[in-house]
Write a protein that holds these residues in place. Structure first.
Motif, mmCIF file in Angstrom:
data_model
loop_
_atom_site.group_PDB
_atom_site.id
_atom_site.type_symbol
_atom_site.label_atom_id
_atom_site.label_comp_id
_atom_site.label_asym_id
_atom_site.label_seq_id
_atom_site.Cartn_x
_atom_site.Cartn_y
_atom_site.Cartn_z
ATOM 1 N N PHE A 1 80.233 77.581 72.572
ATOM 2 C CA PHE A 1 79.190 78.342 71.977
ATOM 3 C C PHE A 1 77.843 78.836 72.778
ATOM 4 O O PHE A 1 77.490 79.814 72.729
ATOM 5 N N GLU A 2 77.350 78.127 73.868
ATOM 6 C CA GLU A 2 76.136 77.880 74.384
ATOM 7 C C GLU A 2 76.624 79.108 75.533
ATOM 8 O O GLU A 2 75.872 79.616 75.582
ATOM 9 N N TRP A 3 77.555 79.111 75.980
ATOM 10 C CA TRP A 3 77.858 79.629 76.780
ATOM 11 C C TRP A 3 78.288 80.888 76.385
ATOM 12 O O TRP A 3 78.089 82.203 77.420
ATOM 13 N N VAL A 4 79.247 80.632 75.193
ATOM 14 C CA VAL A 4 78.546 82.870 75.075
ATOM 15 C C VAL A 4 78.110 83.080 74.632
ATOM 16 O O VAL A 4 77.729 84.486 75.148
ATOM 17 N N TYR A 5 77.275 82.458 74.117
ATOM 18 C CA TYR A 5 74.886 82.963 73.323
ATOM 19 C C TYR A 5 74.877 83.435 74.672
ATOM 20 O O TYR A 5 74.172 84.087 74.907
ATOM 21 N N GLN B 1 76.632 86.948 76.316
ATOM 22 C CA GLN B 1 75.708 88.083 75.242
ATOM 23 C C GLN B 1 74.423 88.033 75.106
ATOM 24 O O GLN B 1 74.330 89.078 74.949
ATOM 25 N N THR B 2 73.987 87.040 75.575
ATOM 26 C CA THR B 2 72.177 87.803 75.895
ATOM 27 C C THR B 2 71.834 88.564 76.991
ATOM 28 O O THR B 2 70.848 89.614 76.545
ATOM 29 N N ASP B 3 72.980 88.370 77.620
ATOM 30 C CA ASP B 3 72.805 89.705 78.864
ATOM 31 C C ASP B 3 73.731 90.694 78.846
ATOM 32 O O ASP B 3 72.940 91.251 79.586
ATOM 33 N N LEU B 4 74.058 90.513 77.472
ATOM 34 C CA LEU B 4 74.746 92.315 77.705
ATOM 35 C C LEU B 4 75.220 92.926 76.245
ATOM 36 O O LEU B 4 75.529 93.801 76.030
ATOM 37 N N SER C 1 72.038 86.662 66.912
ATOM 38 C CA SER C 1 71.749 85.756 65.725
ATOM 39 C C SER C 1 72.615 85.079 64.535
ATOM 40 O O SER C 1 72.727 84.638 64.064
ATOM 41 N N ASP C 2 73.682 85.966 64.343
ATOM 42 C CA ASP C 2 75.061 85.667 63.931
ATOM 43 C C ASP C 2 75.280 84.620 64.736
ATOM 44 O O ASP C 2 75.641 83.469 64.268
ATOM 45 N N LEU C 3 75.613 84.674 65.998
ATOM 46 C CA LEU C 3 76.184 83.253 67.023
ATOM 47 C C LEU C 3 75.263 82.352 66.873
ATOM 48 O O LEU C 3 75.646 81.030 66.686
ATOM 49 N N ARG C 4 73.639 81.897 66.184
ATOM 50 C CA ARG C 4 72.937 81.072 66.584
ATOM 51 C C ARG C 4 72.969 80.092 65.375
ATOM 52 O O ARG C 4 73.153 79.387 65.303
ATOM 53 N N ARG C 5 73.396 81.313 63.752
ATOM 54 C CA ARG C 5 73.229 80.887 62.729
ATOM 55 C C ARG C 5 74.721 80.153 62.763
ATOM 56 O O ARG C 5 75.114 78.758 62.338
ATOM 57 N N PHE C 6 75.666 80.334 63.137
ATOM 58 C CA PHE C 6 77.086 79.622 62.885
ATOM 59 C C PHE C 6 76.948 78.604 64.517
ATOM 60 O O PHE C 6 77.432 77.803 63.827
ATOM 61 N N THR C 7 76.917 78.460 65.429
ATOM 62 C CA THR C 7 76.721 77.037 65.611
ATOM 63 C C THR C 7 75.922 76.336 65.152
ATOM 64 O O THR C 7 76.439 74.662 64.752
ATOM 65 N N ALA C 8 75.067 77.079 64.271
ATOM 66 C CA ALA C 8 73.676 75.949 63.525
ATOM 67 C C ALA C 8 74.710 75.110 62.365
ATOM 68 O O ALA C 8 74.958 73.863 62.639
ATOM 69 N N GLY C 9 75.090 76.124 61.280
ATOM 70 C CA GLY C 9 76.020 75.628 60.773
ATOM 71 C C GLY C 9 77.099 74.464 61.156
ATOM 72 O O GLY C 9 77.846 73.239 60.642
ATOM 73 N N GLN D 1 85.897 89.203 81.319
ATOM 74 C CA GLN D 1 86.401 88.269 81.138
ATOM 75 C C GLN D 1 85.345 87.605 80.526
ATOM 76 O O GLN D 1 86.120 86.532 79.362
ATOM 77 N N GLN D 2 84.241 88.091 80.341
ATOM 78 C CA GLN D 2 83.010 87.584 79.082
ATOM 79 C C GLN D 2 83.805 87.288 77.764
ATOM 80 O O GLN D 2 83.100 87.212 77.276
ATOM 81 N N LYS D 3 83.385 89.159 78.083
ATOM 82 C CA LYS D 3 84.076 89.510 76.833
ATOM 83 C C LYS D 3 85.034 88.957 76.384
ATOM 84 O O LYS D 3 85.302 88.309 75.242
#
Length: 194
Positions: free
Chosen positions: A89-93, A96-99, A108-116, A153-155
């Protein structure tokens, strides 16, 4: 008036067991629903050909299947599988911050989902420890992240991680339902025999 403290303790433990697994089950179901929305948001933010991204196979993504025969093994498997996804999740985030633009709802959805998802692991840990206080909970081994990737590949990687985690959540929900009926009730029956 006679009072059987062993039955009261057993009933209390059974209630705690049921409450603990119920909280975990509710959160896993909520995260499963949120994962559907997150995958839609993810695809929408990736541009052209985003429907194909989740259909490609990718190495280094954790297995979504729960292993073990005994309840202790299954709960430990749930916990370690959840833990294995957090670096992904951290790697995807990070990718995605670069993209994405900084204001992208995906971030923000990725962060919230990771926290949950972390909260779910935090609920599973005390549930396991309350049932098996003398058996240490394995923490899981190192997770292998993918080597450097191009944008495509990142996507693909991000979509596959989210889709695979959604499968894990489905498996977690199924196992928690089964464990609730197996472990919580069995403890009461075992305790009331004495």
């Amino acid at each position: 008036m006679a009072f059987d403290s062993s039955r009261t303790v057993a009933a209390s433990r059974n209630q705690q067991c049921g409450d603990s697994v119920q909280k975990s089950l509710k959160l896993s179901r909520l995260l499963q629903k949120e994962s559907v929305d997150l995958i839609k948001t993810y695809k929408a933010s990736q541009g052209e050909m985003s429907e194909l991204f989740c259909k490609v196979s990718v190495n280094n993504v954790p297995d979504p299947n729960i292993s073990g025969l005994e309840p202790s093994e299954k709960i430990a498997s749930i916990y370690t599988h959840l833990q294995e996804f957090f670096p992904h999740f951290e790697w995807v985030y990070k990718q995605q911050t670069d993209l994405q633009l900084p204001t992208s709802p995906l971030l923000s959805d990725l962060r919230r989902f990771t926290a949950g998802s972390r909260n779910l692991a935090y609920l599973i840990k005390p549930f396991y420890q309350s049932l098996f206080p003398n058996v240490p909970l394995p923490e899981g081994g190192p997770t292998t992240l993918p080597p450097p990737q191009n944008v495509f590949q990142q996507k693909v990687y991000g979509c596959v991680v989210l889709k695979t985690f959604k499968e894990l959540l489905s498996n977690v929900s199924r196992e928690l339902r089964s464990l609730k009926s197996q472990v919580c009730r069995r403890r009461t029956h075992t305790n009331t025999l004495f």
